[in-house]
Design a protein around this motif. Structure first.
Motif, PDB file in Angstrom:
ATOM      1  N   GLY A  16       0.605  -1.588  -0.266  1.00 45.44           N
ATOM      2  CA  GLY A  16       0.173  -0.613   0.206  1.00 45.44           C
ATOM      3  C   GLY A  16       0.839   1.109   0.372  1.00 45.44           C
ATOM      4  N   LEU A  17       0.524   2.110   0.729  1.00 42.26           N
ATOM      5  CA  LEU A  17       1.182   3.547   1.093  1.00 42.26           C
ATOM      6  C   LEU A  17       2.595   3.001   1.710  1.00 42.26           C
ATOM      7  CD1 LEU A  17      -1.566   5.845   2.342  1.00 42.26           C
ATOM      8  CD2 LEU A  17      -0.179   5.657  -0.432  1.00 42.26           C
ATOM      9  N   ARG A  18       2.798   2.559   2.409  1.00 47.52           N
ATOM     10  CA  ARG A  18       3.501   1.849   2.622  1.00 47.52           C
ATOM     11  C   ARG A  18       4.944   1.548   1.525  1.00 47.52           C
ATOM     12  NH1 ARG A  18       3.346  -0.649   8.756  1.00 47.52           N
ATOM     13  NH2 ARG A  18       3.112   0.624   9.726  1.00 47.52           N
ATOM     14  N   ALA A  19       4.801   1.017   1.173  1.00 44.82           N
ATOM     15  CA  ALA A  19       5.026   0.418  -0.183  1.00 44.82           C
ATOM     16  C   ALA A  19       5.491   2.080  -1.469  1.00 44.82           C
ATOM     17  CB  ALA A  19       4.312  -0.751  -1.451  1.00 44.82           C
ATOM     18  N   LEU A  20       4.928   2.400  -1.783  1.00 39.54           N
ATOM     19  CA  LEU A  20       4.726   3.467  -2.490  1.00 39.54           C
ATOM     20  C   LEU A  20       5.668   4.607  -1.697  1.00 39.54           C
ATOM     21  CD1 LEU A  20       1.313   4.149  -3.596  1.00 39.54           C
ATOM     22  CD2 LEU A  20       2.873   3.702  -5.086  1.00 39.54           C
ATOM     23  N   ALA A  21       5.534   4.911  -0.417  1.00 37.26           N
ATOM     24  CA  ALA A  21       7.214   5.717   0.015  1.00 37.26           C
ATOM     25  C   ALA A  21       8.161   4.397   0.123  1.00 37.26           C
ATOM     26  CB  ALA A  21       6.770   6.338   1.488  1.00 37.26           C
ATOM     27  N   SER A  22       8.096   3.809   0.470  1.00 35.36           N
ATOM     28  CA  SER A  22       9.788   2.823  -0.169  1.00 35.36           C
ATOM     29  C   SER A  22      10.406   3.043  -1.433  1.00 35.36           C
ATOM     30  CB  SER A  22       9.562   1.543   0.519  1.00 35.36           C
ATOM     31  OG  SER A  22      10.423   0.492   0.293  1.00 35.36           O
ATOM     32  N   ILE A  23       9.429   2.608  -2.769  1.00 33.41           N
ATOM     33  CA  ILE A  23       9.625   2.547  -3.879  1.00 33.41           C
ATOM     34  C   ILE A  23      10.346   4.050  -4.049  1.00 33.41           C
ATOM     35  CG2 ILE A  23       8.998   2.950  -6.314  1.00 33.41           C
ATOM     36  CD1 ILE A  23       6.894   0.996  -4.915  1.00 33.41           C
TER      37      ILE A  23
ATOM     38  N   ASN B  53      14.896   7.923  -4.566  1.00 35.95           N
ATOM     39  CA  ASN B  53      16.043   8.531  -4.400  1.00 35.95           C
ATOM     40  C   ASN B  53      17.147   9.235  -3.768  1.00 35.95           C
ATOM     41  OD1 ASN B  53      13.666  10.880  -5.007  1.00 35.95           O
ATOM     42  ND2 ASN B  53      13.244  10.960  -3.011  1.00 35.95           N
ATOM     43  N   ALA B  54      17.122   7.606  -3.568  1.00 31.96           N
ATOM     44  CA  ALA B  54      18.710   6.699  -3.217  1.00 31.96           C
ATOM     45  C   ALA B  54      19.009   6.903  -3.894  1.00 31.96           C
ATOM     46  CB  ALA B  54      18.843   5.792  -2.178  1.00 31.96           C
ATOM     47  N   LEU B  55      18.457   5.998  -5.524  1.00 30.46           N
ATOM     48  CA  LEU B  55      19.601   5.764  -6.567  1.00 30.46           C
ATOM     49  C   LEU B  55      20.004   7.199  -7.190  1.00 30.46           C
ATOM     50  CD1 LEU B  55      19.805   3.618  -8.235  1.00 30.46           C
ATOM     51  CD2 LEU B  55      18.420   3.289  -8.733  1.00 30.46           C
ATOM     52  N   ARG B  56      19.091   7.536  -7.563  1.00 32.33           N
ATOM     53  CA  ARG B  56      19.586   9.211  -8.612  1.00 32.33           C
ATOM     54  C   ARG B  56      20.256   9.654  -7.411  1.00 32.33           C
ATOM     55  NH1 ARG B  56      14.084  11.546  -7.417  1.00 32.33           N
ATOM     56  NH2 ARG B  56      13.530  10.157  -8.817  1.00 32.33           N
ATOM     57  N   THR B  57      20.833   9.654  -5.603  1.00 27.61           N
ATOM     58  CA  THR B  57      21.812  10.293  -5.584  1.00 27.61           C
ATOM     59  C   THR B  57      23.096   9.487  -6.078  1.00 27.61           C
ATOM     60  OG1 THR B  57      20.764  11.002  -4.139  1.00 27.61           O
ATOM     61  CG2 THR B  57      22.819  10.936  -3.538  1.00 27.61           C
ATOM     62  N   ILE B  58      22.855   8.259  -5.946  1.00 23.82           N
ATOM     63  CA  ILE B  58      24.254   7.794  -6.328  1.00 23.82           C
ATOM     64  C   ILE B  58      24.515   8.385  -7.751  1.00 23.82           C
ATOM     65  CG2 ILE B  58      25.073   5.532  -7.003  1.00 23.82           C
ATOM     66  CD1 ILE B  58      23.266   4.558  -4.747  1.00 23.82           C
ATOM     67  N   HIS B  59      23.583   8.407  -8.821  1.00 24.13           N
ATOM     68  CA  HIS B  59      24.067   8.612 -10.145  1.00 24.13           C
ATOM     69  C   HIS B  59      24.273   9.748 -10.399  1.00 24.13           C
ATOM     70  CE1 HIS B  59      21.808   4.938 -11.857  1.00 24.13           C
ATOM     71  NE2 HIS B  59      20.165   5.187 -11.627  1.00 24.13           N
ATOM     72  N   GLN B  60      23.860  10.601  -9.228  1.00 18.65           N
ATOM     73  CA  GLN B  60      24.004  12.094  -9.626  1.00 18.65           C
ATOM     74  C   GLN B  60      26.459  12.452  -8.835  1.00 18.65           C
ATOM     75  OE1 GLN B  60      21.291  14.428  -7.375  1.00 18.65           O
ATOM     76  NE2 GLN B  60      20.354  14.825  -9.168  1.00 18.65           N
ATOM     77  N   THR B  61      26.296  11.214  -7.603  1.00 22.90           N
ATOM     78  CA  THR B  61      26.880  11.479  -7.542  1.00 22.90           C
ATOM     79  C   THR B  61      28.695  10.481  -8.045  1.00 22.90           C
ATOM     80  OG1 THR B  61      26.071  11.537  -4.766  1.00 22.90           O
ATOM     81  CG2 THR B  61      28.519  10.830  -5.013  1.00 22.90           C
ATOM     82  N   LEU B  62      28.062   9.630  -8.542  1.00 23.64           N
ATOM     83  CA  LEU B  62      29.082   8.328  -9.351  1.00 23.64           C
ATOM     84  C   LEU B  62      29.070   8.436 -10.427  1.00 23.64           C
ATOM     85  CD1 LEU B  62      28.751   5.805  -7.143  1.00 23.64           C
ATOM     86  CD2 LEU B  62      29.604   7.554  -7.364  1.00 23.64           C
ATOM     87  N   SER B  63      27.882   8.947 -11.980  1.00 26.32           N
ATOM     88  CA  SER B  63      27.900   9.349 -12.928  1.00 26.32           C
ATOM     89  C   SER B  63      27.710   8.864 -13.001  1.00 26.32           C
ATOM     90  CB  SER B  63      29.129  10.636 -13.880  1.00 26.32           C
ATOM     91  OG  SER B  63      29.225  11.416 -12.774  1.00 26.32           O
ATOM     92  N   THR B  64      26.836   7.947 -13.170  1.00 24.73           N
ATOM     93  CA  THR B  64      26.415   6.250 -13.627  1.00 24.73           C
ATOM     94  C   THR B  64      24.805   6.704 -14.041  1.00 24.73           C
ATOM     95  OG1 THR B  64      25.120   5.464 -11.790  1.00 24.73           O
ATOM     96  CG2 THR B  64      27.384   5.090 -11.953  1.00 24.73           C
TER      97      THR B  64
END
Length: 197
Positions: free
Chosen positions: A29-36, A41-52
């Motif tokens: 439910g809503l918890r799943a959406l929040a987790s995704i 957001n974490a993956l986006r930060t990794i992409h920006q930091t490591l240029s991936t």
């Protein structure tokens, strides 16, 4: 809830093998959406930091980990060389008790220096400002129960917490001021032979 469809979105967060079975951890439910959303957001930060990108991120993270491991090996090798040089300098002194104060160095370097000094037959006292810890050590040839001696001294000063065995002991302090006070008193007592427990 009458049907599983009422759960809405289901997001599996981990899978573990436990005694021959697979244990799933999930949110719905809503918890799943929040987790995704949080994961994206974490993956986006990794992409920006490591240029991936999604396709290259795994390989880049593994590469960064391998670089870190290589640097850690280099640091350990450098620490060993520094420890050897410092111990050689200390051994030029004709002292029964040798004190090493590590103001900015890693805890591992302080402990290595203390161990090497103790191996030469001296009583080693090492203090590390970064971790606010103190170590006492000898090679077992001295008739001083280091652990009891340290604990007694700390009790007398009402600072720090610690103890140990016949040959080695350590203590942790609330502040560098406490650490320095305890170090000075310990060295004084050792040099004056005030080691009765």
């Amino acid at each position: 809830m009458e049907t599983t469809g009422q759960l809405g979105v289901v997001h599996v967060t981990s899978m573990k093998k436990v005694r021959g079975h697979v244990r799933l951890t999930y949110v719905a439910g809503l918890r799943a959406l929040a987790s995704i959303h949080s994961s994206r957001n974490a993956l986006r930060t990794i992409h920006q930091t490591l240029s991936t990108t999604n396709e290259t991120v795994a390989a880049r993270v593994i590469e960064e980990r391998n670089i870190r491991l290589e640097r850690e090996k280099e640091v350990k090798a450098l620490e060993a060389r520094v420890a050897k040089a410092k111990v050689a300098a200390f051994l030029q002194e004709d002292n029964y008790v040798i004190t090493h104060i590590g103001k900015t160095e890693a805890e591992t370097l302080t402990t290595t220096i203390v161990e090497r000094i103790a191996a030469t037959g001296r009583i080693a006292v090492g203090a590390n400002h970064t971790s606010q810890k103190l170590w006492l050590m000898h090679d077992g040839t001295h008739d001083i129960a280091i652990g009891k001696f340290l604990k007694r001294t700390l009790d007398d000063l009402s600072v720090g917490r610690g103890g140990g065995s016949h040959k080695q002991a350590q203590a942790r302090f609330e502040s560098i001021v406490e650490l320095e006070r305890a170090t000075a008193e310990i060295v004084k007592r050792l040099q004056e032979g005030m080691v009765s427990c």
